[in-house]
Design a protein around this motif. Structure first.
Motif, PDB file in Angstrom:
ATOM      1  N   THR A 436       0.812  -1.223   0.000  1.00 23.27           N
ATOM      2  CA  THR A 436       0.000   0.000   0.000  1.00 23.27           C
ATOM      3  C   THR A 436       0.842   1.269   0.000  1.00 23.27           C
ATOM      4  N   GLY A 437       2.070   1.211   0.496  1.00 23.22           N
ATOM      5  CA  GLY A 437       2.894   2.393   0.639  1.00 23.22           C
ATOM      6  C   GLY A 437       2.888   2.969   2.041  1.00 23.22           C
ATOM      7  N   HIS A 438       2.085   2.411   2.942  1.00 21.61           N
ATOM      8  CA  HIS A 438       2.041   2.918   4.318  1.00 21.61           C
ATOM      9  C   HIS A 438       3.405   2.772   4.979  1.00 21.61           C
ATOM     10  N   PRO A 439       3.854   3.788   5.722  1.00 17.81           N
ATOM     11  CA  PRO A 439       5.167   3.704   6.378  1.00 17.81           C
ATOM     12  C   PRO A 439       5.325   2.506   7.302  1.00 17.81           C
ATOM     13  N   ALA A 440       4.228   1.987   7.850  1.00 17.36           N
ATOM     14  CA  ALA A 440       4.325   0.822   8.723  1.00 17.36           C
ATOM     15  C   ALA A 440       4.862  -0.398   7.990  1.00 17.36           C
ATOM     16  N   GLU A 441       4.848  -0.368   6.655  1.00 12.30           N
ATOM     17  CA  GLU A 441       5.316  -1.516   5.876  1.00 12.30           C
ATOM     18  C   GLU A 441       6.824  -1.514   5.653  1.00 12.30           C
ATOM     19  N   TYR A 442       7.495  -0.377   5.856  1.00  8.68           N
ATOM     20  CA  TYR A 442       8.904  -0.257   5.465  1.00  8.68           C
ATOM     21  C   TYR A 442       9.760  -1.400   6.011  1.00  8.68           C
ATOM     22  N   ALA A 443       9.623  -1.654   7.311  1.00 13.33           N
ATOM     23  CA  ALA A 443      10.472  -2.672   7.929  1.00 13.33           C
ATOM     24  C   ALA A 443      10.038  -4.082   7.585  1.00 13.33           C
ATOM     25  N   GLN A 444       8.794  -4.232   7.130  1.00 12.29           N
ATOM     26  CA  GLN A 444       8.280  -5.572   6.820  1.00 12.29           C
ATOM     27  C   GLN A 444       8.732  -6.059   5.451  1.00 12.29           C
ATOM     28  N   ILE A 445       9.235  -5.153   4.631  1.00  8.65           N
ATOM     29  CA  ILE A 445       9.627  -5.481   3.260  1.00  8.65           C
ATOM     30  C   ILE A 445      11.112  -5.807   3.222  1.00  8.65           C
ATOM     31  N   SER A 446      11.480  -6.923   2.634  1.00 12.60           N
ATOM     32  CA  SER A 446      12.891  -7.318   2.604  1.00 12.60           C
ATOM     33  C   SER A 446      13.668  -6.545   1.541  1.00 12.60           C
ATOM     34  N   GLU A 447      12.972  -6.072   0.515  1.00 17.86           N
ATOM     35  CA  GLU A 447      13.630  -5.316  -0.556  1.00 17.86           C
ATOM     36  C   GLU A 447      14.063  -3.950  -0.040  1.00 17.86           C
ATOM     37  N   THR A 448      15.318  -3.575  -0.318  1.00 18.90           N
ATOM     38  CA  THR A 448      15.832  -2.279   0.108  1.00 18.90           C
ATOM     39  C   THR A 448      15.573  -1.204  -0.936  1.00 18.90           C
ATOM     40  N   LEU A 449      15.922  -1.460  -2.174  1.00 20.60           N
ATOM     41  CA  LEU A 449      15.620  -0.569  -3.297  1.00 20.60           C
ATOM     42  C   LEU A 449      15.202  -1.441  -4.472  1.00 20.60           C
ATOM     43  N   ASN A 450      14.104  -1.085  -5.088  1.00 21.39           N
ATOM     44  CA  ASN A 450      13.622  -1.888  -6.199  1.00 21.39           C
ATOM     45  C   ASN A 450      14.603  -1.833  -7.368  1.00 21.39           C
ATOM     46  N   PRO A 451      14.892  -2.962  -8.010  1.00 20.60           N
ATOM     47  CA  PRO A 451      15.832  -2.971  -9.139  1.00 20.60           C
ATOM     48  C   PRO A 451      15.462  -2.002 -10.257  1.00 20.60           C
ATOM     49  N   ALA A 452      14.166  -1.793 -10.491  1.00 19.87           N
ATOM     50  CA  ALA A 452      13.762  -0.863 -11.549  1.00 19.87           C
ATOM     51  C   ALA A 452      14.197   0.556 -11.211  1.00 19.87           C
ATOM     52  N   ALA A 453      14.081   0.945  -9.940  1.00 18.40           N
ATOM     53  CA  ALA A 453      14.514   2.285  -9.529  1.00 18.40           C
ATOM     54  C   ALA A 453      16.023   2.428  -9.699  1.00 18.40           C
ATOM     55  N   LEU A 454      16.768   1.420  -9.257  1.00 21.35           N
ATOM     56  CA  LEU A 454      18.227   1.452  -9.417  1.00 21.35           C
ATOM     57  C   LEU A 454      18.614   1.552 -10.888  1.00 21.35           C
ATOM     58  N   ALA A 455      17.905   0.832 -11.730  1.00 23.14           N
ATOM     59  CA  ALA A 455      18.224   0.854 -13.165  1.00 23.14           C
ATOM     60  C   ALA A 455      17.924   2.219 -13.779  1.00 23.14           C
ATOM     61  N   HIS A 456      16.803   2.821 -13.406  1.00 21.00           N
ATOM     62  CA  HIS A 456      16.470   4.142 -13.940  1.00 21.00           C
ATOM     63  C   HIS A 456      17.561   5.158 -13.588  1.00 21.00           C
ATOM     64  N   ILE A 457      18.014   5.126 -12.351  1.00 21.82           N
ATOM     65  CA  ILE A 457      19.028   6.086 -11.906  1.00 21.82           C
ATOM     66  C   ILE A 457      20.354   5.854 -12.626  1.00 21.82           C
ATOM     67  N   SER A 458      20.831   4.618 -12.597  1.00 27.99           N
ATOM     68  CA  SER A 458      22.158   4.338 -13.159  1.00 27.99           C
ATOM     69  C   SER A 458      22.160   4.463 -14.685  1.00 27.99           C
ATOM     70  N   ASP A 459      21.080   4.054 -15.348  1.00 25.16           N
ATOM     71  CA  ASP A 459      21.020   4.185 -16.813  1.00 25.16           C
ATOM     72  C   ASP A 459      20.963   5.654 -17.229  1.00 25.16           C
ATOM     73  N   TRP A 460      20.183   6.448 -16.510  1.00 29.39           N
ATOM     74  CA  TRP A 460      20.064   7.873 -16.819  1.00 29.39           C
ATOM     75  C   TRP A 460      21.434   8.545 -16.693  1.00 29.39           C
ATOM     76  N   LEU A 461      22.163   8.216 -15.628  1.00 27.97           N
ATOM     77  CA  LEU A 461      23.501   8.800 -15.444  1.00 27.97           C
ATOM     78  C   LEU A 461      24.472   8.318 -16.512  1.00 27.97           C
ATOM     79  N   ALA A 462      24.467   7.011 -16.790  1.00 24.04           N
ATOM     80  CA  ALA A 462      25.417   6.458 -17.761  1.00 24.04           C
ATOM     81  C   ALA A 462      25.201   7.039 -19.161  1.00 24.04           C
ATOM     82  N   ALA A 463      23.978   7.420 -19.473  1.00 18.16           N
ATOM     83  CA  ALA A 463      23.695   7.991 -20.791  1.00 18.16           C
ATOM     84  C   ALA A 463      24.224   9.414 -20.936  1.00 18.16           C
ATOM     85  N   ARG A 464      24.598  10.045 -19.808  1.00 14.39           N
ATOM     86  CA  ARG A 464      24.996  11.451 -19.849  1.00 14.39           C
ATOM     87  C   ARG A 464      26.440  11.700 -19.420  1.00 14.39           C
ATOM     88  N   PHE A 465      27.024  10.786 -18.638  1.00 13.26           N
ATOM     89  CA  PHE A 465      28.358  11.061 -18.079  1.00 13.26           C
ATOM     90  C   PHE A 465      29.271   9.842 -18.235  1.00 13.26           C
TER      91      PHE A 465
END
Length: 465
Positions: A436-465
């Motif tokens: 749901t996105g509720h803050p009470a879920e943060y600790a219950q989720i084992s995923e730290t950062l979703n791979p799609a988010a990591l890919a968006h950030i690193s791909d965007w940077l690699a395309a420019r620098f």
């Protein structure tokens, strides 16, 4: 009506503090009837339960206790007082203004948990080995990078440009001579360590690892007055935190292995305010990435956050919550003192005094005055460097639609031709895939950062620098 804080001391991870409950207690062995690990579920709202573990231990005839709330990553909260009378147990937790009163009956503690003027039925039973193993498994963070790393890691110190103290941080560098493109990671609200640790998650450690493997140097640091960094966190404003970003930028400029024309900023939550504040004054910043950053005024963000989390926690009148908190945040933006804000909340029928005092203390602080007065239009319009803005679609702390729309509208009126704005499906404020996105879920989720988010950030940077 009131949504009381659940994040770190000064209220966060996230970004503006979400005022919900934090509950806690620790460890024991069983010899007396009391000496156990006791476990149960606290229903804090319809359909929302938190696991609590009460650790009772007896030594020399005296009981002590701690409380764990593994669902929130809050462990080992010490009891200020433990007493028994016949079959009745009373445990006080002064640090979180909470109390548990229960009777021992048929191998159960049957009682009530009190906090901030509210009370919740809570039945605790002795914790089984299987339950302990399940809790341990739930605390695992499989994405956390572990050595050996295929890059260089340096522990560094550097000075604040004017306040006379040093920051401590970690700089990760690709193998080779450089000079390298570099990113400065900027934490969200509240005193954060260099990894932006929350509930055993270390998102900045994972982000630094991902980017350094892609060829970028990454600097992440403990906030002022936190971890190994000196200085004073209390009383600092968003403008003060922007000078902390300046300190990191000037440190990287001084290094021969960093390309001075390719140093950029990645700010999460409140870091999506303080990073742009500095970049607006320093046009040589190479790029800005806003992860759940602000595209609406600070007072509007606060009111929306309190409404959305309140509704998700079982409150009913969303418009009333929004209008009340908008008035409070607007008063804060105008520099209101404790009594002025307290008077506003005290007029609410059946308002709880302890919650009112917590809100009034926070919203009358210098930090809140500066954040509630923040106007992104005046800042973002000055950004002439490549800009990436990401939000999780299920973010309840920094609403994705409102803030990304605000950023788009502001940047459409600039000459900046390199602006990317993306909403990521099913992700929360921490960029985890979330129910749901509720803050009470943060600790219950084992995923730290979703791979799609990591890919968006690193791909965007690699395309420019």
């Amino acid at each position: 009506m009131f949504n009381l804080p659940f994040c770190k001391q000064r209220y966060s991870h996230g970004f503006l503090v979400i005022l919900l409950l934090i509950l806690w207690i620790t460890d024991s062995n069983a010899q007396s009837p009391w000496q156990q690990k006791w476990q149960g579920k606290l229903e804090v709202a319809a359909g929302m339960q938190l696991t609590l573990i009460l650790n009772l231990q007896e030594q020399d005839g005296k009981l002590s206790a701690t409380l764990d709330s593994p669902d929130q990553g809050a462990m080992g909260i010490p009891a200020s007082q433990v007493s028994t009378k016949d079959t009745e147990l009373t445990v006080e937790f002064a640090a979180i203004s909470a109390r548990y009163v229960a009777n021992l009956k048929e191998q159960q503690l049957q009682g009530t948990f009190y906090q901030a003027g509210q009370q919740f039925p809570l039945v605790l039973t002795p914790m089984s080995t299987a339950q302990q193993e399940a809790i341990t498994a739930s605390q695992q963070r499989p994405q956390e990078p572990l050595p050996p790393y295929p890059y260089i890691e340096q522990q560094v110190r550097y000075p604040h440009p004017s306040a006379g103290f040093n920051f401590a941080g970690t700089l990760t560098l690709p193998q080779g001579k450089g000079p390298f493109s570099a990113a400065i990671l900027i934490t969200g609200s509240g005193p954060q360590d260099r990894d932006e640790t929350l509930a055993n998650h270390k998102p900045f450690k994972l982000l630094a690892d991902t980017l350094t493997r892609r060829g970028f140097a990454v600097l992440r640091s403990d906030d002022r007055g936190t971890g190994q960094s000196a200085g004073n966190f209390s009383g600092a404003t968003i403008e003060d935190f922007a000078t902390d970003v300046q300190a990191a930028y000037e440190y990287l400029l001084s290094r021969e292995d960093i390309n001075p024309s390719k140093i950029g900023l990645i700010g999460h939550s409140e870091g999506g305010v303080t990073g742009p504040l500095f970049a607006a004054r320093q046009p040589k910043v190479a790029f800005v990435i806003m992860l759940a950053g602000l595209g609406v005024p600070g007072n509007q963000l606060w009111a929306t956050q309190q409404r959305d989390i309140g509704l998700a926690s079982g409150m009913q009148d969303g418009d009333m919550i929004y209008q009340l908190h908008l008035k409070a945040a607007t008063l804060s933006a105008q520099g209101a003192n404790f009594e002025q804000i307290k008077t506003l909340f005290a007029a609410v029928p059946n308002a709880n005094e302890q919650m009112i005092n917590t809100l009034a203390t926070m919203l009358s602080s210098d930090w809140a005055h500066s954040l509630m007065a923040y106007q992104p239009q005046a800042v973002l319009i000055k950004l002439n460097m490549p800009l990436l803005a990401l939000n999780g679609e299920r973010d309840m702390q920094v609403a994705s639609k409102d803030n990304l729309t605000g950023i788009k509208q502001i940047m459409a009126n600039t000459a900046n031709q390199d602006v990317t704005v993306l909403s990521l499906p099913e992700l929360n404020h921490l960029f985890q895939q979330a129910p749901t996105g509720h803050p009470a879920e943060y600790a219950q989720i084992s995923e730290t950062l979703n791979p799609a988010a990591l890919a968006h950030i690193s791909d965007w940077l690699a395309a420019r620098f």
